[in-house]
Enzyme design. Structure first.
Site, PDB file in Angstrom:
ATOM      1  N   GLU A 110       0.791  -1.226   0.000  1.00 14.78           N
ATOM      2  CA  GLU A 110       0.000   0.000   0.000  1.00 14.78           C
ATOM      3  C   GLU A 110       0.831   1.287   0.000  1.00 14.78           C
ATOM      4  OE1 GLU A 110      -3.147   0.095  -0.453  1.00 14.78           O
ATOM      5  OE2 GLU A 110      -3.512  -2.051  -0.337  1.00 14.78           O
ATOM      6  N   SER A 384     -41.310 -25.475 -18.077  1.00 15.77           N
ATOM      7  CA  SER A 384     -42.463 -24.858 -18.746  1.00 15.77           C
ATOM      8  C   SER A 384     -42.877 -23.513 -18.154  1.00 15.77           C
ATOM      9  CB  SER A 384     -43.658 -25.817 -18.712  1.00 15.77           C
ATOM     10  OG  SER A 384     -43.401 -26.944 -19.517  1.00 15.77           O
TER      11      SER A 384
END
Length: 849
Positions: A110, A384
């Site tokens: 960082e 379906s």
């Protein structure tokens, strides 16, 4: 000489012109440079003023915010507080307790120059730009660790000049007021580490079950790399991305001299999942976990907010009573008769009108935090249940099919020649699309999609929130590899119940930021997905699914509901692979339905497709739906769906194709009431059952010379009728049973060989196709010549003194009672009628010559 001179003069002239152009060019360049300089000065002044203004608007440093993330509060649909999330998932660690290995991993990743700058590192900023170009994007960040603390404490993630200026100013201020060690301590305790947790110490315990001092190099590297994108580098959800990020951290540690190359290479060889605790070990602590998961995901998707640390007030769509009931159905033994503990179910309950999610049933497992949510994460074939969306909905929308539209259920194939079959292997011939839908016939569904076209079908589905990477004809019956979730299906079906308006299902209505004033409206936009006639006509057909179709087990007393069943199948290869012998076993069973208030989608099945649902358990989805809808509908007004003015309902005569209106003579059992888009309804009235005009002036005369009956009648012939009128002639003898004698197109008939003395009644009926008139009759008695002869003989015998008597011992030749088991003799009526001979040469009602 003159020519040379002329050339010199021209040359001088040209050189003069060139010098003038060069002077003008230099002036233009000078002016341009001056203007740019002037603009730079003005820009610098303006930038300075802007920066000063933004700095004046920057929030003050607040020590409480610097060290402690603020939990967010979640509220239900009525604004009632539900739970608080964030603070309980944080373990604070002092700087002196942070091991050097962890500090090295974090700083190398960082901010390697953390102890050398004063909040803003111009050298690192330039190095980051070069590193991202030469070593790949993400290899090194530009923000200092101090800036990240400021951003996470006071500012949002928005990428604006204002935020950057305020971030830089506050970072400088932070460095002036706190030591480097204090700032580093703030950072490691504040960073978000996915899974709703904060801080490196909390993450070490959560992912590895360890204290910081016990972490190994590869573990520390993984944790150090997560803050850049916590969810993307979550080792549970994205192990490949997490491993790649971990290896990047290891490289940065080696690059900055914090580990050796040998240590880097050795750590890279270790699988990223090694040492991780199992996900099942993380027990949930929140109420309504499945729903809260949706809330977290929606907030995180916004990009600028952290639900665990930003102190948000999140107003949701949750209906607590419904959520509790859904959880009870899935986890309470005996309430729903699941066949075993392995069967799963996904349930999504939303508001039909608004799309607001009222409850979700994510799993039958109890207390598994952020677990797999079958209502949202499961992507299964819909069977379906897709037919209203991809087949019949588009056919009504784009082709304006009526609910009566005739379609043939017959042996059929896809366009590539592959056979398609119905679930029962049979075919039922011509039927309405209404019947085809409520009986869930596959072949009519495919024909509907083909009639509309795949592009229009796909377009209709996309308007309902269903997006498919590929699109094939097999999608017409739900045979798709991509799959859908219960929540997506609920959203699509709700549009049918909401007059065609679609709203993507959502759990978060608004967010109030920590200042208590700023509100973020997160309600999605409502769009028009279809015409109102499409929505209503599909709804009306789907209501029949629950009354006469495949979904009768889902019916709820007193609540008008429309819905559809769905069952998927195994291929022959899968049956062989998984050793599935039951021909009716299925991997997925669905039921999706809606009332005017709620829409619910229910999926049932197993985590592994290889585990089949047997026939005895294939009604569970309907039973779950019925149980849930019965509960949430209690005490509420449940009106029926309102028919829009764009739809008309008309009585149609069964079997007519194209459709014809029923006439006053059509039998009630031959009338169906069907829906049409206004303006497309039939106007022609069927004449199939109309009564024809009856024949009149019927006469029957006996022609003694030819021994025949001359039968005549009159009838008004309409020459415009396509089908000519015929006449059915029936007869009865001596008031006996009636029998059809013949059918003729003539208006007369000559009948030979009548029985002397017989009484004949003739009945004449006009017929056209299946239409019949009232019958008309005439009766005639044939003279009995035999009787006249017998009468003459009796007159001659009257003078005889004695007639011979029959000897008692002489056997009577007259008929006697038949022996047992034999039929009695006929009365001869049929024989007598059969003896009549209609003369085909003289069917004009006149005697022969």
């Amino acid at each position: 000489m003159s020519q040379q001179y002329k050339s010199r003069e021209e040359r001088k002239k040209q050189q003069g012109i060139k010098r003038k152009k060069q002077k003008r060019g230099k002036k233009l360049v000078f002016r341009l440079i001056f203007m740019l300089f002037l603009l730079g000065v003005i820009g610098a002044i303006g930038g300075g003023i802007t920066a000063a203004y933004y700095i004046s608007q920057a929030p003050p440093l607040d020590e409480t915010l610097l060290k402690d993330p603020i939990a967010s509060e979640i509220y239900d649909k009525d604004g009632n507080f539900i739970t608080r999330i964030g603070t309980e998932k944080r373990k604070y660690v002092e700087y002196d307790d942070i091991p050097k290995l962890v500090e090295d991993a974090i700083l190398a990743t960082e901010d390697n120059r953390f102890y050398k700058h004063h909040g803003i590192d111009l050298i690192r900023l330039g190095g980051a730009v070069i590193a991202n170009i030469t070593e790949g994007f993400g290899s090194e960040g530009a923000s200092t660790l101090t800036q990240q603390v400021v951003k996470n404490s006071f500012l949002s993630d928005e990428k604006t000049i204002k935020r950057k200026i305020q971030e830089a100013w506050l970072a400088y201020q932070l460095e002036q007021n706190y030591s480097k060690e204090e700032i580093f301590e703030m950072y490691v305790n504040k960073i978000y580490m996915s899974e709703g947790i904060h801080g490196i110490a909390t993450a070490a315990n959560y992912y590895y079950g360890k204290e910081l001092n016990d972490l190994k190099l590869h573990e520390a590297a993984l944790l150090a790399g997560m803050p850049q994108a916590p969810n993307r580098y979550n080792p549970y959800n994205n192990p490949e991305a997490a491993e790649k990020r971990r290896n990047t951290v290891l490289y940065l540690m080696y690059k900055h001299g914090r580990i050796t190359k040998e240590e880097m290479e050795a750590a890279k060889q270790i699988p990223v999942t090694e040492g991780l605790l199992s996900e099942e070990s993380h027990v949930a602590s929140n109420k309504y976990e499945a729903f809260i998961d949706l809330v977290i995901e929606e907030v995180e998707a916004l990009g600028n907010y952290n639900v665990f640390s930003d102190g948000l007030k999140i107003y949701t769509t949750l209906e607590p009573e419904a959520q509790e009931f859904v959880e009870k159905m899935l986890t309470n033994d005996g309430m729903i008769p699941f066949p075993d503990d392995k069967m799963q179910a996904g349930i999504a309950l939303i508001d039909t009108k608004t799309g607001e999610i009222r409850a979700v049933g994510g799993s039958r497992e109890k207390d598994v935090k952020r677990g797999f949510n079958y209502a949202v994460d499961a992507k299964r074939q819909p069977g379906s249940t897709i037919k209203p969306i991809l087949d019949y909905g588009p056919a009504i929308e784009y082709l304006q099919w009526s609910t009566y539209h005739q379609i043939v259920d017959e042996p059929y194939t896809y366009k590539d020649g592959t056979p398609i079959r119905n679930y029962d292997g049979s075919y039922q011939g011509q039927m309405t699309i209404r019947k085809a839908l409520y009986l869930s016939r596959n072949i009519p569904a495919l024909k509907a999609m083909q009639a509309v076209g795949l592009e229009k079908s796909r377009e209709f589905g996309e308007k309902l929130g269903l997006h498919f990477e590929n699109f094939y004809e097999s999608y017409s019956i739900g045979g798709m590899g991509e799959g859908v979730s219960p929540l997506e299906m609920a959203g699509a079906y709700a549009a049918f119940g909401n007059n065609g308006f679609y709203t993507k299902p959502y759990a978060v209505k608004k967010i109030v930021l920590r200042d208590g004033e700023t509100e973020i409206n997160t309600t999605p936009e409502t769009t028009v997905a279809m015409k109102d006639y499409t929505a209503y006509m599909i709804t009306d057909m789907l209501k029949d699914v629950l009354t006469v179709g495949t979904g009768q087990k889902a019916r709820v007393s007193g609540v008008p509901i429309a819905g559809k069943t769905g069952t998927t199948n195994y291929s022959a290869e899968e049956r062989q692979k998984y050793n599935i012998t039951n021909s009716k076993a299925a991997p997925d069973i669905w039921f999706v339905g809606y009332s005017t208030n709620y829409t619910a989608a229910v999926w049932t099945g197993y985590e592994k497709r290889s585990d089949p649902i047997l026939p005895k358990d294939q009604k569970l989805a309907q039973y779950i739906f019925k149980t849930l809808m019965t509960e949430v509908s209690k005490g509420k007004d449940n009106p029926d769906f309102k028919k829009p003015s764009s739809v008309v309902e008309v009585p149609v005569e069964v079997g007519s194709n194209p459709p014809k209106l029923a006439s006053e003579y059509t039998p009630k059992e031959e009338i169906v009431y069907e829906l049409f888009v206004r303006g497309t309804e039939p106007t022609e009235v069927s004449k199939k059952y109309d009564k024809l005009e009856a024949p009149f002036n019927i006469q029957a005369k006996y022609h003694e010379e030819e021994h025949e009956i001359i039968l005549t009648w009159d009838y008004e012939i309409n020459e415009e009728e396509e089908i000519p009128v015929e006449f059915e002639v029936s007869v009865s003898f001596d008031e006996g049973p009636k029998q059809v004698l013949t059918t003729t197109k003539e208006m007369g008939l000559n009948i030979t060989n009548p029985i002397n003395g017989g009484v004949y009644t003739f009945y004449i009926t006009a017929i056209r196709g299946e239409q019949r008139s009232e019958e008309r009759s005439v009766t005639i008695q044939i003279p009995d010549k035999t009787k006249e002869l017998f009468d003459d003989d009796e007159d001659e015998d009257e003078d005889d003194d004695e007639k011979p008597s029959k000897d008692k011992n002489q056997q009577d030749d007259s008929p006697s009672s038949p022996p047992d088991g034999e039929n009695p003799p006929s009365d001869g009526t049929n024989d007598i009628i059969d003896s009549l001979i209609p003369n085909p040469d003289r069917q004009n009602g006149s005697p022969s010559n």
